[in-house]
Design a protein around this motif. Sequence first.
Motif: not given
Length: 351
Positions: A162-166, A146-151, A299-304, A313-319
């Motif tokens: 969602a990918w990060f939550q999973i 999930c972390a590798r391919y679902m970003r 698509n890295d996850i910034p710390m809050k 998380v800053v949402a990536p452009p649609p893909e």
Amino acid sequence: GNDTVFACTRFGSQVYFKNYYNNYHTVEPISSSRAGVRNIFVSYMEGAIQCRFTRAKVPTSVGAITVPGAIKNLNKAHHMIFGFGTTLSEGDLYYHWATTPKVSPQTVNTANIRTVNGISSKLLTKVHAAVMSIAWVWLAPMAMFCARYMRAFKSDCMGIAAWFQIHRSSMVTVVLLSITGFVLIFLQVRTWSTAARNHAYTGTATVALALLQPIMALFRCHPGEDKRWIFNYAHRTVGLFALGLGLATTFLGMDIYLLNLPSWTTWTLAGWCGLLGLGVIIVEGIKIYKSRTAETVNNDIPMKEKGSDEPEVVAPPPENADIEIAFFFVLSVVAIGATATIIAGIVLYPF
């Protein structure tokens, strides 16, 4: 240990009665006269070996033996241990890999005539195997996939991708299950297990690497900072080593006689690993193909920051991620099926 052993054995059409004493991991033969055994009767009828004998409470002609106290004094009560397995020629004993010996719950006074039953003490071993299978056959591979391919998956969950939550929830569960399994097996064996052989070493290393991951995550810096690449490479490298060791440890565990797992559990795991590898190759190829035409996205996850209302998380452009989602769904179903099959072998196979 240093136990007294009476063996009723069969090799081919011949049946035997033999006396031994345990010299820790090996058995030493001793003659019936030295062991104080007489009136021996042994037979093989209707698929069962039957034997009958008498033994002096305190044999008087034992002589010198390599393990003092191995010929027990029957004036005292002792636990009875029942084991069975294969034999060598002439009915000599071989390691009873086929089953864990069953032990009488209470000590037995041999002066009394009674039926003695034994129980197997594999419950915690089976629970250990089951929780580790859930962690390293199902959750860990799919969390990393999930972390590798679902970003590129556009959905979010509670304001976080969602990918990060999973990935995060699955890996936290892996760590908790690994700790649970590690504690359970030590409660079972109460010491370092030489019988587990390499499984014990690779298993310990796997748990250590699993614990290292959340510790590293606590000290990670923000995406875009100069040292962030150190965390990224360390996190991925440790994760890959942990997954590889986890699957290897699972294979090694299936060869341990304490569980006596059927061979189809090993083939199930091998099939799952093969399918997972094939899926990774295919999706990695798709990822490389997409990267040639798409702009690189962080698509890295910034710390809050404390007190900040900004999402983590800053949402990536649609893909389009339909292919990755399909692979994730199929592999997840297969992973659950493989894990359930292995656990069925652990729980249901007779012992």
